[in-house]
Design a protein around this motif. Sequence first.
Motif, PDB file in Angstrom:
ATOM      1  N   LEU A  17       0.859  -1.175   0.000  1.00 42.23           N
ATOM      2  CA  LEU A  17       0.000   0.000   0.000  1.00 42.23           C
ATOM      3  C   LEU A  17       0.896   1.225   0.000  1.00 42.23           C
ATOM      4  O   LEU A  17       1.758   1.369   0.859  1.00 42.23           O
ATOM      5  CB  LEU A  17      -0.886   0.011   1.245  1.00 42.23           C
ATOM      6  N   GLY A  18       0.683   2.102  -0.939  1.00 40.78           N
ATOM      7  CA  GLY A  18       1.469   3.329  -1.004  1.00 40.78           C
ATOM      8  C   GLY A  18       0.747   4.485  -0.337  1.00 40.78           C
ATOM      9  O   GLY A  18      -0.485   4.522  -0.291  1.00 40.78           O
ATOM     10  N   ASN A  19       1.524   5.410   0.206  1.00 35.92           N
ATOM     11  CA  ASN A  19       1.003   6.632   0.823  1.00 35.92           C
ATOM     12  C   ASN A  19       0.030   6.359   1.965  1.00 35.92           C
ATOM     13  O   ASN A  19      -0.968   7.054   2.132  1.00 35.92           O
ATOM     14  CB  ASN A  19       0.339   7.528  -0.228  1.00 35.92           C
ATOM     15  N   VAL A  20       0.314   5.310   2.751  1.00 35.22           N
ATOM     16  CA  VAL A  20      -0.490   4.986   3.921  1.00 35.22           C
ATOM     17  C   VAL A  20       0.455   4.964   5.123  1.00 35.22           C
ATOM     18  O   VAL A  20       1.426   4.211   5.134  1.00 35.22           O
ATOM     19  CB  VAL A  20      -1.196   3.616   3.765  1.00 35.22           C
ATOM     20  N   ALA A  21       0.179   5.776   6.111  1.00 36.70           N
ATOM     21  CA  ALA A  21       1.063   5.869   7.275  1.00 36.70           C
ATOM     22  C   ALA A  21       0.954   4.646   8.172  1.00 36.70           C
ATOM     23  O   ALA A  21      -0.109   4.015   8.262  1.00 36.70           O
ATOM     24  CB  ALA A  21       0.718   7.127   8.072  1.00 36.70           C
ATOM     25  N   ASN A  22       2.054   4.312   8.822  1.00 36.27           N
ATOM     26  CA  ASN A  22       2.119   3.238   9.816  1.00 36.27           C
ATOM     27  C   ASN A  22       1.725   1.867   9.280  1.00 36.27           C
ATOM     28  O   ASN A  22       1.144   1.063   9.998  1.00 36.27           O
ATOM     29  CB  ASN A  22       1.274   3.591  11.040  1.00 36.27           C
ATOM     30  N   VAL A  23       2.024   1.617   8.009  1.00 33.99           N
ATOM     31  CA  VAL A  23       1.765   0.328   7.384  1.00 33.99           C
ATOM     32  C   VAL A  23       3.054  -0.124   6.716  1.00 33.99           C
ATOM     33  O   VAL A  23       3.724   0.668   6.059  1.00 33.99           O
ATOM     34  CB  VAL A  23       0.632   0.439   6.325  1.00 33.99           C
ATOM     35  N   VAL A  37      12.850  -3.796  -1.299  1.00 33.48           N
ATOM     36  CA  VAL A  37      12.527  -2.373  -1.437  1.00 33.48           C
ATOM     37  C   VAL A  37      11.847  -1.918  -0.150  1.00 33.48           C
ATOM     38  O   VAL A  37      10.863  -2.515   0.279  1.00 33.48           O
ATOM     39  CB  VAL A  37      11.592  -2.103  -2.642  1.00 33.48           C
ATOM     40  N   GLU A  38      12.389  -0.870   0.442  1.00 35.52           N
ATOM     41  CA  GLU A  38      11.826  -0.312   1.664  1.00 35.52           C
ATOM     42  C   GLU A  38      11.129   0.999   1.326  1.00 35.52           C
ATOM     43  O   GLU A  38      11.691   1.840   0.631  1.00 35.52           O
ATOM     44  CB  GLU A  38      12.960  -0.071   2.660  1.00 35.52           C
ATOM     45  N   ARG A  39       9.905   1.162   1.798  1.00 32.90           N
ATOM     46  CA  ARG A  39       9.141   2.387   1.552  1.00 32.90           C
ATOM     47  C   ARG A  39       8.653   2.943   2.882  1.00 32.90           C
ATOM     48  O   ARG A  39       8.154   2.201   3.720  1.00 32.90           O
ATOM     49  CB  ARG A  39       7.941   2.115   0.658  1.00 32.90           C
ATOM     50  N   ASN A  40       8.781   4.250   3.036  1.00 29.78           N
ATOM     51  CA  ASN A  40       8.291   4.923   4.234  1.00 29.78           C
ATOM     52  C   ASN A  40       7.925   6.344   3.827  1.00 29.78           C
ATOM     53  O   ASN A  40       8.795   7.179   3.627  1.00 29.78           O
ATOM     54  CB  ASN A  40       9.359   4.907   5.328  1.00 29.78           C
ATOM     55  N   GLY A  41       6.630   6.601   3.705  1.00 22.06           N
ATOM     56  CA  GLY A  41       6.188   7.918   3.224  1.00 22.06           C
ATOM     57  C   GLY A  41       6.691   8.154   1.808  1.00 22.06           C
ATOM     58  O   GLY A  41       6.447   7.358   0.912  1.00 22.06           O
ATOM     59  N   TYR A  42       7.424   9.238   1.624  1.00 19.79           N
ATOM     60  CA  TYR A  42       7.970   9.547   0.304  1.00 19.79           C
ATOM     61  C   TYR A  42       9.388   9.019   0.133  1.00 19.79           C
ATOM     62  O   TYR A  42      10.036   9.265  -0.869  1.00 19.79           O
ATOM     63  CB  TYR A  42       7.950  11.057   0.062  1.00 19.79           C
ATOM     64  N   PHE A  43       9.889   8.290   1.105  1.00 17.63           N
ATOM     65  CA  PHE A  43      11.230   7.731   1.069  1.00 17.63           C
ATOM     66  C   PHE A  43      11.185   6.303   0.527  1.00 17.63           C
ATOM     67  O   PHE A  43      10.358   5.497   0.947  1.00 17.63           O
ATOM     68  CB  PHE A  43      11.820   7.713   2.487  1.00 17.63           C
ATOM     69  N   THR A  44      12.062   6.002  -0.429  1.00 19.60           N
ATOM     70  CA  THR A  44      12.180   4.653  -0.972  1.00 19.60           C
ATOM     71  C   THR A  44      13.654   4.290  -1.049  1.00 19.60           C
ATOM     72  O   THR A  44      14.460   5.064  -1.554  1.00 19.60           O
ATOM     73  CB  THR A  44      11.560   4.556  -2.384  1.00 19.60           C
TER      74      THR A  44
END
Length: 64
Positions: A17-23, A37-44
Motif C-alpha cells: 500500500l502506497g502513501n499509507v502511514a504506519n503500514v 525495497v523499503e518504503r516509508n512515506g515519500y522515502f524509498t
Amino acid sequence: MLKGREIAKWHLNYVYLGNVANVNSATYCPQCKNLLVERNGYFTKVYIEENRCPEYDYEVNIIL
C-alpha cells in the motif's frame, strides 16, 4: 485497504500500500523473504541492482 492487501498477497508476490502511514509497505523476496525495497512515506530505498534477490539469486520480476 489492509484486508484487501492481505487477500491480494494470497495471489500476488509484490503487494504494498502506497502513501499509507504506519503500514509496512516494503517489498520482500517471495522465496526467502529478504527485504528488496523499503518504503516509508515519500522515502524509498532499493536494495537490489537487478531483477534478482541478492540473498539466493532468485529472479524477482520487479521493474526498477
